[in-house]
Scaffold this motif. Structure first.
Motif, PDB file in Angstrom:
ATOM      1  N   TRP A 208       0.848  -1.201   0.000  1.00 33.67           N
ATOM      2  CA  TRP A 208       0.000   0.000   0.000  1.00 33.67           C
ATOM      3  C   TRP A 208       0.884   1.252   0.000  1.00 33.67           C
ATOM      4  O   TRP A 208       0.736   2.142  -0.827  1.00 33.67           O
ATOM      5  CB  TRP A 208      -0.922  -0.052   1.224  1.00 33.67           C
ATOM      6  N   HIS A 237      -8.924   2.460  -7.803  1.00 33.16           N
ATOM      7  CA  HIS A 237      -7.829   1.526  -7.519  1.00 33.16           C
ATOM      8  C   HIS A 237      -7.290   1.760  -6.102  1.00 33.16           C
ATOM      9  O   HIS A 237      -7.030   0.815  -5.359  1.00 33.16           O
ATOM     10  CB  HIS A 237      -6.730   1.739  -8.575  1.00 33.16           C
ATOM     11  N   LYS A 241      -7.137  -0.938  -3.016  1.00 31.67           N
ATOM     12  CA  LYS A 241      -5.867  -1.303  -2.358  1.00 31.67           C
ATOM     13  C   LYS A 241      -5.960  -1.120  -0.850  1.00 31.67           C
ATOM     14  O   LYS A 241      -5.467  -1.942  -0.086  1.00 31.67           O
ATOM     15  CB  LYS A 241      -4.715  -0.463  -2.930  1.00 31.67           C
TER      16      LYS A 241
END
Ligand code: PMV
Length: 326
Positions: A208, A237, A241
């Protein structure tokens, strides 16, 4: 010694997820948000010499326990800086579905920071207010400003350089944010606990952090160019994540319900049929769908066809802190 301030909630396009200092609310990464016009908190603060403790009213009801303690500790920061030690009556009215991932803590602490500093007579600029609001709830530091806002994580241990700034004002780019409510219940894992568990135990957390710089650069560029497709692709996105990190935590957790996934899938279907819309999700089951104003009615109608959808609130970029006459 009384003042009233109003602050709006914000929705993160690039999420704040993880703290490097829990006491000072210092984040591991920068985040970028849009302040929303539809949801806000109005707070009046009145410091009074004759009070023997702080009194906190939320939507007209007196609140005790942990919530009241949080408000009192926050006021202590302000009393300490002003070197004035009066207790206060804090009267907050929320125009936000509380704690269902609609981030009422952001508008709440931003409004409280603004009203309390003004009531006690402190002269604080916007970055000072942002720094202060951060210490009530991280995301609150972004609600000081309207439009598109970036919270710079800062590097220093004392947090002096950790505050938000405006990237583009609310008139700079009109986007539509449909807040899709699928559940009004309180969330099970509060963001504070969720972040802590993820940072400490999720093997996906490093991924991340590594991917964030690219998302930040792309988002800033998309805002400058008003490139909706670029913005939408990155924000969706980024949300996925963030939520993926929670699945790797121990014990694992997931903010989504079946309804969350149904909304996500509908948004992806809409896109496949040429309607540009993207989703993001905070620490709860509800979904925010982002599209351009020309498509908002069509997108709303399609979302309304889902049985799991309870309510849809249509929002647009909103303003920063405003002071009302007391
Ligand atoms: O500041 P908090 O504790 O409300 O945490 C906010 C966390 C997220 O909503 C998931 C992300 C964000 O940047 O707002």
């Amino acid at each position: 010694m009384k003042a009233i301030a109003k602050a709006h909630t914000n929705i993160a396009l690039i999420k704040y997820w993880g703290k490097r200092d829990e006491q000072l609310f210092l984040p591991m990464n920068n985040s970028i948000s849009i302040t929303l016009d539809r949801f806000y908190t109005t707070t009046s603060v009145s410091f009074q010499e004759d009070l023997t403790s702080d009194l906190f009213l939320l939507d007209g009801e007196e609140i005790g326990g942990k919530e009241q303690q949080k408000i009192s500790s926050f006021l202590d920061l302000i009393r300490h800086t002003a070197n004035k030690h009066y207790y206060a009556v804090v009267d907050s009215v929320n125009q936000v579905p509380t704690a269902a991932g609609f981030a009422s803590s952001a508008s709440g602490f931003a409004a409280l920071a603004a009203a309390a500093t003004k009531a006690i007579g402190l002269d604080v600029d916007e970055s000072g207010l942002s720094r202060l609001a951060r210490q009530g709830s991280g995301s609150a530091c972004r609600s000081i400003y309207g439009g598109f806002v970036e919270w710079n994580k800062g590097e220093r241990a004392d947090g002096i350089d950790s505050f938000a700034t405006q990237v583009l004002d609310e008139k700079g780019w009109n986007l539509s944010v449909l807040s899709v409510m699928v559940e009004a219940k309180q969330k099970k894992v509060l963001s504070r606990e969720g972040m802590r568990r993820t940072v400490e135990t999720s093997p996906f957390y490093s991924g991340w952090l590594e991917s964030l710089e690219t998302d930040l650069v792309g988002t800033r560029e998309a805002i400058q160019k008003r490139d909706f497709e670029q913005l939408g692709t990155i924000l969706e996105h980024n949300a996925l994540k963030m939520h993926a990190t929670t699945l790797g935590a121990s014990p694992p957790f997931l903010y989504w319900t079946n309804a969350t996934v149904e909304v996500m899938q509908l948004v992806q279907e809409l896109r496949d049929s040429g309607n540009e819309a993207y989703f993001t999700i905070d620490a709860g089951p509800n979904v925010k769908v982002i599209c351009q104003p020309k498509d908002e009615q069509k997108v709303k109608e399609r979302l309304q066809t889902l049985n799991c959808v309870q309510e849809i609130f249509l929002c647009h970029p909103g303003p920063g802190i405003t002071y009302l006459n007391s």
